[in-house]
Scaffold this motif. Structure first.
Motif, short mmCIF file in Angstrom:
data_model
loop_
_atom_site.label_atom_id
_atom_site.label_comp_id
_atom_site.label_asym_id
_atom_site.label_seq_id
_atom_site.Cartn_x
_atom_site.Cartn_y
_atom_site.Cartn_z
N TYR A 74 5.63 8.89 7.62
CA TYR A 74 5.59 7.94 6.17
C TYR A 74 5.50 6.92 6.78
O TYR A 74 6.43 6.90 7.69
CB TYR A 74 6.47 9.03 5.26
CG TYR A 74 5.85 8.57 4.36
CD1 TYR A 74 4.77 9.38 3.13
CD2 TYR A 74 7.47 7.44 3.36
CE1 TYR A 74 5.22 8.83 2.06
CE2 TYR A 74 7.26 7.02 2.22
CZ TYR A 74 6.56 7.72 1.56
OH TYR A 74 5.84 7.27 0.05
N GLY A 75 4.49 5.73 6.18
CA GLY A 75 4.77 4.59 5.77
C GLY A 75 4.95 4.27 7.26
O GLY A 75 5.78 3.43 7.82
N GLY A 76 4.28 4.55 8.23
CA GLY A 76 4.38 4.67 9.90
C GLY A 76 6.05 4.55 10.86
O GLY A 76 6.02 4.57 12.28
N ASN A 77 6.27 5.81 10.21
CA ASN A 77 7.67 6.40 11.37
C ASN A 77 8.01 7.51 10.75
O ASN A 77 6.92 8.12 10.21
CB ASN A 77 8.90 5.85 9.97
CG ASN A 77 8.83 4.69 10.13
OD1 ASN A 77 9.04 3.77 11.21
ND2 ASN A 77 9.26 3.39 8.98
N GLU A 100 -0.85 12.69 -0.67
CA GLU A 100 -1.23 11.38 -0.97
C GLU A 100 0.55 10.80 -2.24
O GLU A 100 0.86 9.84 -2.56
CB GLU A 100 -2.33 10.45 -1.86
CG GLU A 100 -3.24 10.46 -1.22
CD GLU A 100 -4.36 10.09 -1.84
OE1 GLU A 100 -4.05 8.80 -3.16
OE2 GLU A 100 -5.88 10.03 -0.79
N THR A 101 1.38 12.00 -1.75
CA THR A 101 2.42 11.87 -2.77
C THR A 101 3.50 11.96 -1.60
O THR A 101 3.00 11.93 -0.95
CB THR A 101 2.58 12.75 -3.67
OG1 THR A 101 2.41 14.38 -3.27
CG2 THR A 101 1.23 12.68 -4.71
N ASN A 102 5.00 11.77 -2.17
CA ASN A 102 5.71 11.33 -1.22
C ASN A 102 6.32 13.17 -1.23
O ASN A 102 7.19 12.96 -0.72
CB ASN A 102 7.38 11.37 -1.94
CG ASN A 102 7.56 11.24 -3.17
OD1 ASN A 102 7.01 11.56 -3.49
ND2 ASN A 102 8.74 11.05 -3.64
N SER A 120 -7.07 16.90 3.23
CA SER A 120 -6.13 16.33 3.72
C SER A 120 -5.59 16.76 4.93
O SER A 120 -4.70 16.49 5.51
CB SER A 120 -4.70 16.68 2.38
OG SER A 120 -4.61 17.97 2.22
N TYR A 121 -6.13 17.33 5.63
CA TYR A 121 -6.30 18.02 6.80
C TYR A 121 -6.17 17.00 8.36
O TYR A 121 -7.50 16.26 7.41
CB TYR A 121 -6.40 19.68 6.97
CG TYR A 121 -5.62 20.66 5.91
CD1 TYR A 121 -4.39 21.32 6.68
CD2 TYR A 121 -5.90 20.63 4.92
CE1 TYR A 121 -4.17 22.41 5.66
CE2 TYR A 121 -5.95 21.74 3.93
CZ TYR A 121 -3.92 22.47 4.85
OH TYR A 121 -3.75 23.18 3.65
N ALA A 164 1.10 -1.36 0.30
CA ALA A 164 0.15 -0.02 0.19
C ALA A 164 0.63 1.33 0.04
O ALA A 164 2.28 1.10 0.48
CB ALA A 164 -0.76 0.27 1.14
N LYS A 165 0.27 2.27 -0.71
CA LYS A 165 1.66 3.01 -0.49
C LYS A 165 0.97 4.62 0.78
O LYS A 165 -0.52 4.66 1.08
CB LYS A 165 0.71 4.25 -1.45
CG LYS A 165 1.90 5.55 -1.89
CD LYS A 165 1.16 5.99 -3.58
CE LYS A 165 2.47 6.95 -4.28
NZ LYS A 165 2.11 7.63 -5.76
#
Length: 807
Positions: A228-231, A202-204, A711-712, A181-182
């Motif tokens: 990001y990504g759980g970190n 939803e982007t990096n 997105s907030y 998943a992104k």
């Protein structure tokens, strides 16, 4: 009892000692009254080091020193940790004072953001305005040992603000990810004194708009928590600002004034608008004509001789360059037409002070050496045009700062200068080691012996740390610099050598630019005997509610500490007060409050005045200016460089023990607790979108996430006090006043075999021979270490270091 001495002077030109026009009895009474109303209390905090990582403990001892006063003012000390950039208090605890010393530790959570912090302690005794009688601040750095799950980079999109906004670009690159998943990029950020904001993508990468008006000189940074990504990673970017091209220059003529026809030593200090010291060059002008070129040193301090001519004006021209957009002219102080000049060859002396007095006309003056606490030397003489040289004995003055004030017959100050008496009367510390180079996992025993300036053994109490040298900043943090200098003079230029008080040349420069305190003398003369020092130790306030309303009957509050139970009565509206004696508790324990003999669901409201005071002090604390702003920031700068090998080794060991997240990022046991509470890797408490869930740990700070539109999202800090079930719900747990854990020894677990603190001990006492021993073991870390000793004797201070190597 005050000490008074009358001096016979020896002059280079013959002059006669005249009758004293300032009545000694009245002066002694003034000093006595003034000193009682201005109790001189200084505190110093000795910590084991000043560079830490998350999950470490800050071990410390606090010493309270009082001049000629045996009263116990502060039953406890308040200790808090604040970020330097946004001034937020992240840790706040209280510690019990016994015989003017307290000790303890603060645990740095694994979620703490890396960066620059201030460790602050202040007395629980407050003055009538609600301000601490004394406080002490020590800068520390916190590094991150977590292996980042992604790289993050912050950069300004434009070099200047467009339409009143700066644009900051945040971009993350995952190091590795097992998830298909992104992940969503979530950022919470603050700028200046603005409130915290939140944005996601939803982007990096994403763009953060920053209002130019929110960027302040006090806090010109953007602080961001990037998830990001759980970190989570914490980064800070110094925002580019229009350069405030301004230099603040101050002049300090020796003695306080420039006098026509006399040659004077002039000290000067240069700082930026942000308070950073400046090393620069300037042109000294007389009536706009060049006289000489003068410079400041690395402290931002310089000095030059000036023969002040009657009718002339003097100024300093600083040319445009790195600090100024255009040439700038700074005027020197105005010239007195019939003044005096007092010169000291040395202001840092031992038993004798040599003074030179100059005047164009004959003047009768009084020379007074004093410390505003009742110790003084007073005499009257006449200054001749040819000048006078005076040798004064300081045998009756105590060690420390004193003021030399020259007064006219009406008691008006004509010149003033700071001096330091009995500089060499220090406590000597001898370290006896079996060897200077030890092996890893070796046993070490060090014998310390204390002697006074005459070589006699003395009793003392001290704290000692043995710490890796790379965990120590260069700035001086010793008890002599703190008590003798900072406590008396406030913030000072940073000594580049890191020695501080023990650097005599540095001390001479400091006394020159801090040597004119005329207002203090006027305060002494005008002080009324009815004025007195009013001290308060405000209690913790509480109120009990039932069904969201204050109760209307008298009840007893059960205060349960470690092994002590106390009943505190309430007023009719449920209000009650907790004094320090109610809050003393063993280290790492909490105080439980409940209503006696009741199972009803009462609610408690607690108001701690010291927490509010800590927040207020953090907002107005003077933090010395640091480095120049940079346009980019990267999270690769955050981990402690000396710990990279340690991190790799620890990761291997921890994998075998199957602890989640690695040794330095342990989030708790997997699952939820009995109350259904849980946290995720990012420290979110009870966030329904969390995939990995762990049991929260009591006494840690977490965040509560609330999703908003689009997105907030909103993030609020929350302190987890534990899971309360059943009969516990009718009470509340609060932090108490802790007794200190006195000793730390390096453990042999996977986490500590590379610990940077090998030993910490507090309140170590010497025996009748002035000796004490410390014992510890080295670990797997091969490096240079430093033994640091700080403490007190009956009438002096203890400060010493010793290097050892581990190979």
């Amino acid at each position: 009892m005050s000490k008074i001495v009358y001096i016979l002077f020896f002059f280079s030109t013959i002059c006669r000692l005249q009758a004293q026009s300032l009545d000694n009895e009245i002066l002694a009474t003034r000093f006595k009254t003034f000193s009682k109303s201005h109790t001189a209390i200084g505190i110093f905090m000795h910590s084991d080091k000043n560079v830490y990582t998350n999950n470490e403990k800050i071990w410390f001892s606090i010493y309270q020193l009082k001049a000629n006063d045996k009263k116990e003012y502060s039953p406890f000390m308040n200790v808090f940790l604040m970020r330097s950039d946004n001034r937020k208090v992240v840790l706040d605890q209280k510690f019990r004072v016994e015989r003017d010393i307290c000790s303890g530790n603060l645990t740095l959570p694994d979620t703490i953001a890396p960066g620059n912090y201030q460790l602050v302690c202040f007395t629980s005794a407050l003055d009538v305005k609600g301000e601490p009688l004394s406080k002490y601040t020590q800068p520390i750095i916190i590094k991150n040992t977590n292996v980042p799950g992604f790289d993050v980079r912050l950069a300004l999109v434009d070099s200047t603000a467009i339409d009143g906004k700066l644009k900051v670009k945040i971009k993350v690159n995952p190091v590795a990810s097992d998830s298909k998943a992104k992940p969503i990029l979530q950022v919470s950020y603050t700028t200046g004194q603005a409130r915290e904001r939140y944005i996601s993508s939803e982007t990096n990468e994403l763009i953060i708009p920053v209002l130019r008006d929110e960027v302040t000189t006090i806090n010109p940074n953007l602080q961001a928590a990037v998830r990001y990504g759980g970190n989570i990673q914490h980064v800070s970017l110094a925002l580019l600002m229009p350069v405030n091209r301004q230099i603040k220059v101050r002049f300090y003529p020796e003695g306080g004034n420039l006098s026509a026809g006399l040659t004077s030593l002039v000290g000067w200090e240069a700082k930026t608008a942000q308070g950073a010291t400046v090393q620069l060059e300037g042109q000294l002008l007389q009536d706009d004509k060049l006289v000489s070129t003068v410079k400041t040193n690395s402290l931002g301090v310089g000095k030059f001789m000036l023969a002040a001519m009657p009718g002339s004006s003097y100024s300093l021209k600083i040319k445009a360059g790195n600090y100024l957009k255009s040439d700038t002219i700074v005027p020197l102080p105005r010239i007195l037409q019939d003044g005096i000049y007092m010169h000291l060859n040395e202001a840092v002396v031992n038993d004798t002070l040599r003074i030179k007095l100059h005047s164009l006309t004959k003047k009768s003056v009084q020379v007074l050496i004093h410390n505003y606490r009742g110790d003084y030397v007073l005499a009257t003489t006449t200054i001749n045009p040819a000048g006078n040289k005076i040798d004064l004995s300081l045998n009756t003055m105590p060690r420390g700062l004193a003021t030399v004030t020259v007064l006219d017959n009406a008691g008006k100050p004509l010149a003033e200068r700071l001096v330091f008496c009995h500089y060499d009367d220090s406590t000597s510390v001898n370290f006896a080691l079996a060897k200077k180079v030890y092996k890893t996992n070796d046993s070490v025993q060090i014998k310390l012996s204390l002697k006074d300036n005459k070589g006699k053994p003395i009793l003392g109490v001290f704290s000692a740390s043995v710490v890796q040298e790379s965990r120590l900043m260069a700035s001086a943090n010793d008890i002599e610099t703190a008590i003798y200098l900072k406590n008396e003079l406030g913030e000072l230029p940073i000594d580049p050598s890191g020695v501080g008080f023990r650097n005599k040349a540095y001390l001479e420069d400091v006394l020159l630019i801090r040597g004119w305190r005329r207002y203090t003398w006027q305060e002494l003369i005008n002080w009324k005997q009815t004025d007195s020092l009013q001290i308060q130790v405000p209690p913790v306030k509480g109120q009990i509610f039932l069904n969201k309303k204050p109760i209307t009957s008298l009840v007893d509050v059960v205060v349960l500490g470690s092994n002590q139970l106390t009943l505190v009565p309430t007023s009719a509206d449920g209000a009650f007060f907790l004094n320090p004696q109610n809050l003393f508790v063993a280290a790492d324990k909490q105080i439980k409050l409940s209503v006696n003999k009741s199972t009803r669901n009462y609610l408690f409201k607690i108001i701690d005045p010291y927490q509010d005071l800590a927040t207020a002090l953090a907002k107005r604390l003077v933090i010395p200016a640091s480095r120049v702003s940079q346009p980019t920031a990267n999270n690769s700068e955050q981990p402690a460089p000396s710990l990279q090998n340690t991190i790799n080794l620890q990761t291997v060991k921890v994998t075998a023990s199957k602890r989640n997240g690695g040794a330095q990022s342990f989030h708790g046991e997997p699952g939820v607790n009995d109350c259904g509470d849980y946290v995720d890797e990012a420290g979110h408490l009870n966030y329904e979108k969390s995939k990995n869930r762990f049991k929260p740990i009591n006494g840690r700070w977490y965040t509560k996430v609330t999703d908003l539109q689009g997105s907030y999202f909103k993030v609020d800090p929350i302190f987890y006090t534990g899971c309360l079930t059943g009969s516990q719900k009718e009470g509340v747990f609060i932090s108490g006043i802790y007794g200190g854990k006195e000793y730390y020894h390096a453990e042999t677990s996977a986490v500590n075999i590379y610990g940077s603190t090998l030993y910490w001990g507090s309140q170590i006492k010497t025996d009748a021979n002035g000796e004490a021993q410390i014992k510890f073991s080295t670990n797997e870390l091969a490096d240079s270490f430093k033994v640091i000793v700080q403490g007190i004797t009956a009438d002096n201070m203890i400060s010493a270091t010793q290097e050892i190597k581990v190979k």
